[in-house]
Design a protein around this motif. Structure first.
Motif, PDB file in Angstrom:
ATOM      1  N   VAL A 128       0.840  -1.201   0.000  1.00 29.28           N
ATOM      2  CA  VAL A 128       0.000   0.000   0.000  1.00 29.28           C
ATOM      3  C   VAL A 128       0.873   1.248   0.000  1.00 29.28           C
ATOM      4  CG1 VAL A 128      -1.747   1.302   1.266  1.00 29.28           C
ATOM      5  CG2 VAL A 128      -1.851  -1.204   1.202  1.00 29.28           C
ATOM      6  N   ASN A 129       1.887   1.257   0.865  1.00 27.41           N
ATOM      7  CA  ASN A 129       2.777   2.415   0.934  1.00 27.41           C
ATOM      8  C   ASN A 129       3.530   2.622  -0.371  1.00 27.41           C
ATOM      9  OD1 ASN A 129       2.022   2.856   3.610  1.00 27.41           O
ATOM     10  ND2 ASN A 129       3.669   1.572   4.426  1.00 27.41           N
ATOM     11  N   ARG A 130       3.990   1.540  -0.953  1.00 28.60           N
ATOM     12  CA  ARG A 130       4.713   1.661  -2.232  1.00 28.60           C
ATOM     13  C   ARG A 130       3.780   2.106  -3.349  1.00 28.60           C
ATOM     14  NH1 ARG A 130       9.785  -0.503  -2.701  1.00 28.60           N
ATOM     15  NH2 ARG A 130       9.462  -0.977  -4.900  1.00 28.60           N
ATOM     16  N   HIS A 131       2.542   1.639  -3.311  1.00 25.91           N
ATOM     17  CA  HIS A 131       1.562   2.077  -4.308  1.00 25.91           C
ATOM     18  C   HIS A 131       1.348   3.588  -4.214  1.00 25.91           C
ATOM     19  CE1 HIS A 131      -1.843   1.323  -7.063  1.00 25.91           C
ATOM     20  NE2 HIS A 131      -2.452   2.303  -6.394  1.00 25.91           N
ATOM     21  N   GLY A 135      15.008  -3.062 -12.530  1.00 30.22           N
ATOM     22  CA  GLY A 135      13.795  -2.896 -11.741  1.00 30.22           C
ATOM     23  C   GLY A 135      12.576  -2.417 -12.503  1.00 30.22           C
ATOM     24  N   VAL A 136      12.641  -2.365 -13.833  1.00 34.09           N
ATOM     25  CA  VAL A 136      11.496  -1.937 -14.641  1.00 34.09           C
ATOM     26  C   VAL A 136      11.213  -2.979 -15.717  1.00 34.09           C
ATOM     27  CG1 VAL A 136      11.933   0.520 -14.273  1.00 34.09           C
ATOM     28  CG2 VAL A 136      12.913  -0.612 -16.268  1.00 34.09           C
ATOM     29  N   GLN A 137       9.994  -2.940 -16.236  1.00 36.46           N
ATOM     30  CA  GLN A 137       9.588  -3.817 -17.331  1.00 36.46           C
ATOM     31  C   GLN A 137       9.459  -2.956 -18.590  1.00 36.46           C
ATOM     32  OE1 GLN A 137       6.134  -6.162 -16.491  1.00 36.46           O
ATOM     33  NE2 GLN A 137       6.159  -7.220 -18.450  1.00 36.46           N
ATOM     34  N   PRO A 138      10.489  -2.937 -19.458  1.00 38.86           N
ATOM     35  CA  PRO A 138      10.503  -2.014 -20.599  1.00 38.86           C
ATOM     36  C   PRO A 138       9.313  -2.161 -21.540  1.00 38.86           C
ATOM     37  CG  PRO A 138      12.646  -3.060 -20.299  1.00 38.86           C
ATOM     38  CD  PRO A 138      11.692  -3.768 -19.395  1.00 38.86           C
ATOM     39  N   GLY A 198       4.803  -0.665 -10.063  1.00 39.88           N
ATOM     40  CA  GLY A 198       5.402   0.610 -10.441  1.00 39.88           C
ATOM     41  C   GLY A 198       5.498   0.808 -11.935  1.00 39.88           C
ATOM     42  N   SER A 199       6.031  -0.188 -12.664  1.00 44.21           N
ATOM     43  CA  SER A 199       6.155  -0.066 -14.120  1.00 44.21           C
ATOM     44  C   SER A 199       4.793   0.095 -14.774  1.00 44.21           C
ATOM     45  CB  SER A 199       6.870  -1.296 -14.694  1.00 44.21           C
ATOM     46  OG  SER A 199       8.205  -1.355 -14.272  1.00 44.21           O
ATOM     47  N   LEU A 214       0.991   3.487 -17.574  1.00 42.28           N
ATOM     48  CA  LEU A 214      -0.369   3.998 -17.729  1.00 42.28           C
ATOM     49  C   LEU A 214      -0.387   5.516 -17.671  1.00 42.28           C
ATOM     50  CD1 LEU A 214      -2.148   1.357 -15.519  1.00 42.28           C
ATOM     51  CD2 LEU A 214      -2.652   1.768 -17.923  1.00 42.28           C
ATOM     52  N   ALA A 215       0.488   6.106 -16.851  1.00 43.63           N
ATOM     53  CA  ALA A 215       0.589   7.567 -16.802  1.00 43.63           C
ATOM     54  C   ALA A 215       0.999   8.116 -18.158  1.00 43.63           C
ATOM     55  CB  ALA A 215       1.600   7.980 -15.730  1.00 43.63           C
ATOM     56  N   LEU A 216       1.959   7.441 -18.796  1.00 42.11           N
ATOM     57  CA  LEU A 216       2.396   7.863 -20.124  1.00 42.11           C
ATOM     58  C   LEU A 216       1.264   7.700 -21.138  1.00 42.11           C
ATOM     59  CD1 LEU A 216       5.021   8.889 -21.479  1.00 42.11           C
ATOM     60  CD2 LEU A 216       5.500   6.512 -22.100  1.00 42.11           C
ATOM     61  N   THR A 217       0.557   6.568 -21.051  1.00 39.28           N
ATOM     62  CA  THR A 217      -0.555   6.296 -21.964  1.00 39.28           C
ATOM     63  C   THR A 217      -1.645   7.357 -21.845  1.00 39.28           C
ATOM     64  OG1 THR A 217      -0.155   3.919 -21.819  1.00 39.28           O
ATOM     65  CG2 THR A 217      -2.299   4.614 -22.650  1.00 39.28           C
ATOM     66  N   MET A 218      -2.089   7.622 -20.618  1.00 41.61           N
ATOM     67  CA  MET A 218      -3.179   8.568 -20.419  1.00 41.61           C
ATOM     68  C   MET A 218      -2.717  10.005 -20.605  1.00 41.61           C
ATOM     69  SD  MET A 218      -5.187   6.204 -20.169  1.00 41.61           S
ATOM     70  CE  MET A 218      -6.756   7.061 -20.056  1.00 41.61           C
ATOM     71  N   GLY A 219      -1.441  10.283 -20.344  1.00 47.98           N
ATOM     72  CA  GLY A 219      -0.906  11.606 -20.647  1.00 47.98           C
ATOM     73  C   GLY A 219      -0.930  11.874 -22.141  1.00 47.98           C
TER      74      GLY A 219
END
Length: 378
Positions: free
Chosen positions: A55-58, A114-117, A348-349, A354-359
């Protein structure tokens, strides 16, 4: 609240964005916080972490997610294309680096640093494909359709090498939708459909993990003789939990599926939603996703700029299909794909993608003066 007569950078943005889509995204973000609080504590405790670790990481991930979405929404269509090209190139470089140096998780090499490209390649791919189809339709001397045809295999082949059949299928479906929008002959549409079916058959015959998942889905083996779980344990448990929740749910914190499902905070958070909050709330979530998709398609049909029209339709198809695939897996309609529920699942990824998509979506759906559109079309 800024005035329409007040010509500032922020006021121009506020009075030109589609606030209906913006509001629906905000509803999903708030719902994601609540449902992560419902689905993740049991997983954290099983892993020996603090109760509210996920929850905190989210919540931490939501800060750059909102910042990235808002910043991207300020871009002009030209800057959207340039940003997408940069993201696509960097994403593909990281995918190839992951194939060589990334850690193997559940038989696939999808993560590096640490990311999923592949998550970030998806929206960038949609923008580039939309640009190619739009240019091909507007300027006959531009080989836009040919470029779009080359772009698909260049993207999905590295994904299949990971292997990531779910993302490959998602990207291919969105590309096929844009191909259909381009108004090409039904012969080509049928041909693309045949290639897609042939690709699925080829994957079934040559990729063991794909064949195993499909076989388990079509003909699930019985539970182990020692009393262990069946091969379709997660899907069966998810369906059972939704049924047990009934129309109104068992109440927040009263669910049992999250105590036995290893991915109840990611892939199967929809099942937790059904058990604790009921089918009524699941229908509400579904309606929010549907609203964003339908609103985007309506705005797309009214847009005079070809690129913005294709990009809007492609982005909402990407968003809607990902949600449908996740829900379908939870309802045991299709085999598990390892795909998150947009803005609801932990990750996180996924959130940043999704932020990039909706932006990008907010940027290309902004209302612009006819003079700017005329200049672009000329």
């Amino acid at each position: 609240m800024s005035s329409r007569a007040e010509r500032t950078f922020v006021s121009d943005w506020w009075w030109t964005v589609d606030r209906w889509i913006l509001s629906a995204i905000a509803i999903l973000m708030v719902s994601g916080i609540v449902l992560t609080m419902a689905g993740s504590p049991a997983v954290a405790e099983r892993l020996g972490l603090s109760t509210f670790h996920f929850v905190n990481r989210h919540l931490v991930y939501l800060v750059p997610t909102i910042a990235l979405m808002v910043a991207t929404s300020f871009l002009s269509p030209r800057m959207v294309r340039r940003a997408a090209l940069v993201v696509f190139i960097l994403g593909m470089v990281l995918i190839f680096a992951g194939l060589q140096f990334g850690a193997e998780i559940k038989g696939a090499r999808r993560w590096i640093f640490g990311v999923q490209p592949s998550e970030f390649v998806k929206p960038a791919f949609v923008i580039l494909a939309a640009w190619a189809f739009a240019e091909g339709a507007q300027r006959k001397e531009m080989p836009g359709t040919f470029l779009a045809l080359l772009l698909l295999p260049a993207t999905i082949v590295p994904l299949m090498l990971q292997p990531d059949f779910g993302q490959t299928m998602l990207i291919s479906l969105v590309w096929a939708g844009l191909f259909f929008m381009a108004g090409l002959h039904w012969f080509w549409v049928a041909g693309i459909g045949g290639l897609g079916a042939g690709g699925v058959f080829f994957a079934y015959k040559t990729l063991p993990h794909v064949r195993l998942r499909i076989d388990k889905f079509l003909d699930p083996p019985p539970a182990a003789s020692n009393g262990g779980p069946s091969a379709t344990f997660q899907s069966d448990t998810a369906v059972e939990s939704i049924i047990n929740g009934g129309w109104f749910g068992r109440g927040p914190g009263e669910g049992t599926v999250k105590r036995i499902l290893p991915d109840s905070h990611t892939d199967f958070i929809f099942a937790v939603t059904g058990e604790e909050f009921g089918i009524i709330f699941c229908i509400f979530l579904l309606s929010v996703f549907a609203f964003i998709v339908l609103r985007g398609l309506i705005v797309s049909s009214r847009n005079e700029d070809g690129f913005c029209r294709f990009a809007t339709a492609g982005l909402v198809m990407l968003f809607g299909l990902q949600a449908i695939i996740n829900m379908a897996v939870n309802l045991h309609v299709i085999p598990p794909k390892g795909m998150t529920l947009p803005f609801i699942s932990y990750g996180g990824s996924s959130l940043l993608s999704l932020a990039l998509t909706m932006g990008f979506l907010i940027a290309v759906t902004r209302r612009r003066p006819r003079s700017e559109i005329a200049e672009r079309l000329s």
